[in-house]
Design a protein around this motif. Structure first.
Motif, PDB file in Angstrom:
ATOM      1  N   UNK A  96       1.254  -1.063   0.424  1.00  0.00           N
ATOM      2  CA  UNK A  96      -0.145  -0.299   0.616  1.00  0.00           C
ATOM      3  C   UNK A  96       0.818   1.246   0.054  1.00  0.00           C
ATOM      4  N   UNK A  97       0.287   2.385  -0.390  1.00  0.00           N
ATOM      5  CA  UNK A  97       0.973   3.253  -0.724  1.00  0.00           C
ATOM      6  C   UNK A  97      -0.004   4.317   0.182  1.00  0.00           C
ATOM      7  N   UNK A 117      -6.753   1.354  -2.973  1.00  0.00           N
ATOM      8  CA  UNK A 117      -6.599  -0.002  -3.637  1.00  0.00           C
ATOM      9  C   UNK A 117      -5.106  -0.092  -3.728  1.00  0.00           C
ATOM     10  N   UNK A 118      -4.255  -1.723  -3.300  1.00  0.00           N
ATOM     11  CA  UNK A 118      -2.670  -1.752  -3.119  1.00  0.00           C
ATOM     12  C   UNK A 118      -2.053  -1.485  -4.613  1.00  0.00           C
ATOM     13  N   UNK A 119      -1.133  -1.576  -4.505  1.00  0.00           N
ATOM     14  CA  UNK A 119      -0.353  -1.193  -5.724  1.00  0.00           C
ATOM     15  C   UNK A 119       0.196  -2.565  -6.439  1.00  0.00           C
ATOM     16  N   UNK A 120       1.055  -2.874  -7.271  1.00  0.00           N
ATOM     17  CA  UNK A 120       2.147  -3.371  -8.261  1.00  0.00           C
ATOM     18  C   UNK A 120       3.110  -2.980  -7.646  1.00  0.00           C
ATOM     19  N   UNK A 121       4.228  -3.215  -7.508  1.00  0.00           N
ATOM     20  CA  UNK A 121       5.139  -2.861  -7.139  1.00  0.00           C
ATOM     21  C   UNK A 121       6.306  -1.465  -8.101  1.00  0.00           C
ATOM     22  N   UNK A 122       5.961  -1.813 -10.210  1.00  0.00           N
ATOM     23  CA  UNK A 122       5.926  -1.357 -11.108  1.00  0.00           C
ATOM     24  C   UNK A 122       4.770   0.211 -10.477  1.00  0.00           C
ATOM     25  N   UNK A 137       5.726  13.383   0.675  1.00  0.00           N
ATOM     26  CA  UNK A 137       5.265  12.932   1.485  1.00  0.00           C
ATOM     27  C   UNK A 137       4.455  11.623   1.638  1.00  0.00           C
ATOM     28  N   UNK A 138       4.838  10.940   1.099  1.00  0.00           N
ATOM     29  CA  UNK A 138       4.334   9.147   1.726  1.00  0.00           C
ATOM     30  C   UNK A 138       4.976   8.325   2.447  1.00  0.00           C
ATOM     31  N   UNK A 139       4.138   6.670   2.577  1.00  0.00           N
ATOM     32  CA  UNK A 139       4.519   5.995   3.311  1.00  0.00           C
ATOM     33  C   UNK A 139       4.375   4.570   2.599  1.00  0.00           C
ATOM     34  N   UNK A 140       6.007   3.978   1.990  1.00  0.00           N
ATOM     35  CA  UNK A 140       4.789   2.593   1.847  1.00  0.00           C
ATOM     36  C   UNK A 140       5.147   0.857   3.496  1.00  0.00           C
ATOM     37  N   UNK A 141       3.868   0.611   2.811  1.00  0.00           N
ATOM     38  CA  UNK A 141       3.701   0.307   4.067  1.00  0.00           C
ATOM     39  C   UNK A 141       3.302  -1.404   3.262  1.00  0.00           C
ATOM     40  N   UNK A 142       3.374  -2.663   3.779  1.00  0.00           N
ATOM     41  CA  UNK A 142       3.181  -3.732   3.553  1.00  0.00           C
ATOM     42  C   UNK A 142       1.878  -4.386   4.337  1.00  0.00           C
ATOM     43  N   UNK A 143       0.910  -4.579   4.131  1.00  0.00           N
ATOM     44  CA  UNK A 143      -0.424  -4.804   5.263  1.00  0.00           C
ATOM     45  C   UNK A 143      -1.183  -6.580   5.056  1.00  0.00           C
ATOM     46  N   UNK A 198      10.808   1.677  -0.484  1.00  0.00           N
ATOM     47  CA  UNK A 198      10.063   1.479  -1.578  1.00  0.00           C
ATOM     48  C   UNK A 198      11.291   1.389  -2.453  1.00  0.00           C
ATOM     49  N   UNK A 199      12.069   2.361  -2.685  1.00  0.00           N
ATOM     50  CA  UNK A 199      13.049   2.555  -3.150  1.00  0.00           C
ATOM     51  C   UNK A 199      13.747   0.967  -3.353  1.00  0.00           C
ATOM     52  N   UNK A 200      14.580   0.375  -2.119  1.00  0.00           N
ATOM     53  CA  UNK A 200      14.893  -0.430  -2.021  1.00  0.00           C
ATOM     54  C   UNK A 200      14.352  -2.009  -2.661  1.00  0.00           C
ATOM     55  N   UNK A 201      12.822  -1.901  -2.224  1.00  0.00           N
ATOM     56  CA  UNK A 201      12.370  -2.737  -2.929  1.00  0.00           C
ATOM     57  C   UNK A 201      11.806  -2.510  -4.657  1.00  0.00           C
ATOM     58  N   UNK A 202      11.701  -1.281  -4.650  1.00  0.00           N
ATOM     59  CA  UNK A 202      12.003  -1.358  -6.265  1.00  0.00           C
ATOM     60  C   UNK A 202      13.242  -1.757  -6.666  1.00  0.00           C
ATOM     61  N   UNK A 203      14.726  -1.275  -6.235  1.00  0.00           N
ATOM     62  CA  UNK A 203      15.484  -1.924  -6.927  1.00  0.00           C
ATOM     63  C   UNK A 203      16.038  -3.389  -6.473  1.00  0.00           C
ATOM     64  N   UNK A 204      15.959  -4.381  -6.178  1.00  0.00           N
ATOM     65  CA  UNK A 204      15.134  -5.936  -5.721  1.00  0.00           C
ATOM     66  C   UNK A 204      14.568  -6.923  -6.816  1.00  0.00           C
TER      67      UNK A 204
END
Length: 208
Positions: A96-97, A117-122, A137-143, A198-204
């Motif tokens: 989620x963002x 709703x949630x999102x895919x990484x791209x 001003x956002x946060x990335x959250x895993x739910x 989020x940046x680390x997850x996108x890079x991975x």
């Protein structure tokens, strides 16, 4: 001539999809109702929903206005709100963002009700670059466990629904007041939230 934006979220309404608001009345035990109501106007909980045509891609995107049916589909099926593909899920949960309101209460956003709703990484990567409400001003959250608990919609007065809606509200399905709401978006209550980079997850993801 202006071109269309590169990114138009799946849940965004288009100008060709707007229809006049049907006549709203009231019925015993049902609450607010349409004068010409049919079987498709209510969800499985018996809540009345706003009507909209299905003409995605026709006209111009109306950013800030959500298409009721596509939002419901994305939320119930855990689809990416941008591309309508499967939302990204790991052992920590769905992605989620959220706009950053970490000062609202201790443990935020745990137990927060979200209409987004949630999102895919791209698509999450694209969204933080182009969405004004998220930029800076956002946060990335895993739910771990999002639960559909209620709706966002227009509240009508029980004694005189013909006066029109009086306010936008969020209401739980178990609340009797939901009978007097014309819903426009589902709400998911967020359980088991973990902040992620989020940046680390996108890079991975790119390195896979």
């Amino acid at each position: 001539m202006n071109g269309r934006p590169d990114v138009v979220p799946y849940i965004t309404a288009w100008s060709a999809e707007r229809i006049p608001t049907p006549l709203v009345t009231a019925r015993p035990r049902l609450g607010v109702a349409y004068a010409d109501e049919d079987l498709y106007d209510r969800d499985q909980e018996g809540v009345l929903w706003a009507r909209s045509l299905l003409k995605q891609g026709q006209g111009q995107p109306v950013f800030g206005r959500v298409h009721p049916l596509r939002q419901r589909q994305a939320m119930r099926r855990m689809l990416c709100q941008v591309c309508a593909g499967p939302a990204d899920r790991t052992e920590q949960g769905w992605l989620w963002l959220l706009s950053d309101y970490r000062g609202d209460w201790p443990g935020w956003p745990e137990l927060m009700g979200s209409p987004h709703p949630p999102l895919c990484l791209p698509c999450a990567g694209k969204s933080v670059r182009v969405c004004p409400s998220l930029r800076g001003r956002f946060v990335a959250v895993r739910v771990k466990e999002p639960r559909i608990t209620g709706v966002l919609g227009a509240r009508y007065l029980p004694h005189d629904p013909l006066l029109g809606p009086v306010e936008q509200v969020t209401v739980h399905y178990r609340d009797p007041a939901v009978r007097w709401v014309v819903a426009s978006q589902l709400l998911a209550r967020l359980h088991g939230c973990t902040f992620v980079d989020l940046e680390a997850e996108l890079a991975a993801h790119k390195g896979q």
